[in-house]
Write a protein that holds these residues in place. Structure first.
Motif, PDB file in Angstrom:
ATOM      1  N   GLU A  84     -15.809   2.893   5.002  1.00  7.24           N
ATOM      2  CA  GLU A  84     -15.197   2.020   5.994  1.00  7.24           C
ATOM      3  C   GLU A  84     -16.041   1.911   7.267  1.00  7.24           C
ATOM      4  O   GLU A  84     -17.005   2.651   7.461  1.00  7.24           O
ATOM      5  CB  GLU A  84     -13.791   2.531   6.359  1.00  7.24           C
ATOM      6  CG  GLU A  84     -12.784   2.491   5.233  1.00  7.24           C
ATOM      7  CD  GLU A  84     -12.851   3.711   4.330  1.00  7.24           C
ATOM      8  OE1 GLU A  84     -13.823   4.491   4.423  1.00  7.24           O
ATOM      9  OE2 GLU A  84     -11.914   3.862   3.529  1.00  7.24           O
ATOM     10  N   LYS A  97       0.806  -1.224   0.000  1.00  2.09           N
ATOM     11  CA  LYS A  97       0.000   0.000   0.000  1.00  2.09           C
ATOM     12  C   LYS A  97       0.838   1.271   0.000  1.00  2.09           C
ATOM     13  O   LYS A  97       0.319   2.358  -0.260  1.00  2.09           O
ATOM     14  CB  LYS A  97      -0.871   0.048   1.270  1.00  2.09           C
ATOM     15  CG  LYS A  97      -2.134  -0.763   1.231  1.00  2.09           C
ATOM     16  CD  LYS A  97      -2.925  -0.594   2.532  1.00  2.09           C
ATOM     17  CE  LYS A  97      -3.400   0.810   2.788  1.00  2.09           C
ATOM     18  NZ  LYS A  97      -4.768   1.112   2.362  1.00  2.09           N
ATOM     19  N   ARG A 126       1.971   2.234   2.875  1.00  5.37           N
ATOM     20  CA  ARG A 126       1.326   2.799   4.067  1.00  5.37           C
ATOM     21  C   ARG A 126       2.370   3.114   5.140  1.00  5.37           C
ATOM     22  O   ARG A 126       3.259   2.296   5.391  1.00  5.37           O
ATOM     23  CB  ARG A 126       0.340   1.766   4.614  1.00  5.37           C
ATOM     24  CG  ARG A 126      -0.488   2.186   5.842  1.00  5.37           C
ATOM     25  CD  ARG A 126      -1.450   1.051   6.171  1.00  5.37           C
ATOM     26  NE  ARG A 126      -2.251   1.226   7.366  1.00  5.37           N
ATOM     27  CZ  ARG A 126      -3.543   1.580   7.354  1.00  5.37           C
ATOM     28  NH1 ARG A 126      -4.148   1.834   6.226  1.00  5.37           N
ATOM     29  NH2 ARG A 126      -4.225   1.654   8.476  1.00  5.37           N
ATOM     30  N   ASN A 143      -6.698   0.070  -0.996  1.00  2.00           N
ATOM     31  CA  ASN A 143      -6.197   1.078  -1.923  1.00  2.00           C
ATOM     32  C   ASN A 143      -4.716   1.354  -1.683  1.00  2.00           C
ATOM     33  O   ASN A 143      -4.186   1.059  -0.614  1.00  2.00           O
ATOM     34  CB  ASN A 143      -6.974   2.378  -1.699  1.00  2.00           C
ATOM     35  CG  ASN A 143      -6.995   2.758  -0.222  1.00  2.00           C
ATOM     36  OD1 ASN A 143      -7.694   2.102   0.565  1.00  2.00           O
ATOM     37  ND2 ASN A 143      -6.219   3.748   0.167  1.00  2.00           N
ATOM     38  N   SER A 201     -10.771   4.528  -1.330  1.00  2.00           N
ATOM     39  CA  SER A 201     -10.841   3.100  -1.032  1.00  2.00           C
ATOM     40  C   SER A 201     -11.547   2.350  -2.160  1.00  2.00           C
ATOM     41  O   SER A 201     -12.421   2.913  -2.825  1.00  2.00           O
ATOM     42  CB  SER A 201     -11.586   2.886   0.285  1.00  2.00           C
ATOM     43  OG  SER A 201     -10.954   3.623   1.305  1.00  2.00           O
ATOM     44  N   SER A 231      -7.933  -0.884   4.297  1.00  8.55           N
ATOM     45  CA  SER A 231      -8.581  -0.782   2.988  1.00  8.55           C
ATOM     46  C   SER A 231      -7.564  -1.103   1.892  1.00  8.55           C
ATOM     47  O   SER A 231      -6.368  -0.858   2.051  1.00  8.55           O
ATOM     48  CB  SER A 231      -9.145   0.629   2.807  1.00  8.55           C
ATOM     49  OG  SER A 231      -8.131   1.590   3.038  1.00  8.55           O
TER      50      SER A 231
END
Ligand code: AMP
Ligand code: MG
Length: 339
Positions: free
Chosen positions: A175, A51, A53, A140, A146, A138
């Protein structure tokens, strides 16, 4: 890596991938999630890689039934059981004290963990078959809207994960609601698929975290690290227009440039006002569940159209409206005007 698209009949294959440390896009009723074995730190670490992230943004652990809570959480308050009974399986995440068995990488080192039991039957079947809690944010790329279909998930994750299981379009579309039960009164960290009013009906007083409705100031510490990041953002800048639907539509009409590169996200009643522009409809102005279902799809469609600026009508904050306003505001970097 080749990313396989699995059908619902292949849920055991999805479970197997998770069990052996792989990554699978899993359908849930809220949005598609990027799932890994939540007890395997190496597997969970790969979620962050795929991701892009930030490591300090914790993940949610997904379980197939509330009886699994005690495996991963301690000091579970009575309120948690009441909420589970009322809203699980469903779009509610509870923040609880974690047990040491939960790896640090899942919780970003916090002593709490987010727990959810999803309503999507295929999602629960995968988790049951895997026999482990599934850590999933999520699906994405970090910062983007998302995914609410298997294709949206593939658009972001093709080549980066082992498989996506196609469980159809998400029925909720935003979400889960996140409620922190480790403080008094309980605190709403993220509005989502369970409206605040319904939580209040069960819990009584609920404090709404300031980050839900406004950007945090410079010196302000977010309650959870994830709250500080820009989220849900399409490529083009977004201007959110607040106010009565007729007035917000008129405001957009008065301010939009005479250009095909300016797109509009609006309620169905007003779509014909913007015929010369790319338009995505959110649903009828009073259909708040439909707004939630369509919002991320609309933002992604604007990206596909390549628009340079997005104008969006904004619902009010009643019921599911709060989750939609929250996502739209963050997508716009809180660039909000009042009509
Ligand atoms: P997402 O995939 O985007 O839904 O990410 C999961 C969300 O849950 C993030 O916003 C996290 O900040 C939040 N979250 C997960 N665990 C915790 C926790 N222990 N405390 C507070 N928020 C959490
Ligand atoms: Mg997310």
């Amino acid at each position: 890596m080749r990313t396989n698209l699995l059908t619902v009949n292949e849920f055991e294959a999805a479970a197997r991938i998770i069990r052996v440390g792989g990554l699978v896009g899993i359908p849930t009723e809220t949005v598609y999630g990027l799932g890994a074995n939540g007890l395997n730190p190496l597997a969970v670490d790969r979620i962050f890689q795929a991701k892009g992230r930030p490591q300090d943004n914790p993940l949610i652990l997904h379980i197939p039934e509330s009886s699994w809570l005690e495996r991963y959480c301690e000091d579970i308050p009575e309120a948690a059981w009441r909420l589970a009974k009322r809203f699980w399986p469903g779009p509610l995440t509870m923040i609880l004290r974690r047990k040491p068995i939960v790896p640090d990488v899942v919780t970003a080192g916090l002593d709490t963990v987010g727990m959810r039991c999803p309503a999507h039957s295929m999602c629960r079947a995968i988790i049951q078959a895997a026999g482990v809690p599934v850590a999933a944010p999520s699906g994405n790329t970090s910062g983007k809207p998302s995914p609410t279909t298997a294709q949206h998930m593939l658009d972001d994750m093709e080549g980066k994960i082992d498989a996506v299981l196609d469980g159809g379009p998400c029925t909720v579309g935003v979400e889960s609601t996140i409620i922190d039960l480790t403080c008094r009164p309980p605190r709403l960290l993220r509005p989502g698929g369970v409206p605040l009013e319904e939580l209040q009906a069960v819990l009584g007083e609920v404090e709404v975290d300031p980050a839900v409705v406004r950007p945090l100031g410079d010196g302000e510490q977010p309650r959870a690290p994830g709250m500080k990041y820009r989220h849900y953002a399409p490529k083009a800048p977004v201007t959110v227009v607040r106010g009565d639907p007729m007035r917000s539509a008129q405001y957009i009409l008065d301010h939009i440039a005479d250009s095909y590169w300016e797109g509009v996200i609006c309620f169905n009643e007003f779509a014909h006002w913007f015929e010369d522009h790319p338009v995505e409809q959110l649903g009828g102005s009073l259909d708040r569940f439909e707004h939630a279902r369509r919002l991320f799809r609309a933002l992604r469609a604007m990206d596909e159209n390549g628009v340079k600026h997005i104008w969006a009508q904004c619902p009010d904050t009643a019921g599911m409206g709060l989750a939609v306003v929250n996502r739209l505001s963050k997508a716009a970097g809180f660039h909000i005007v009042d009509a």
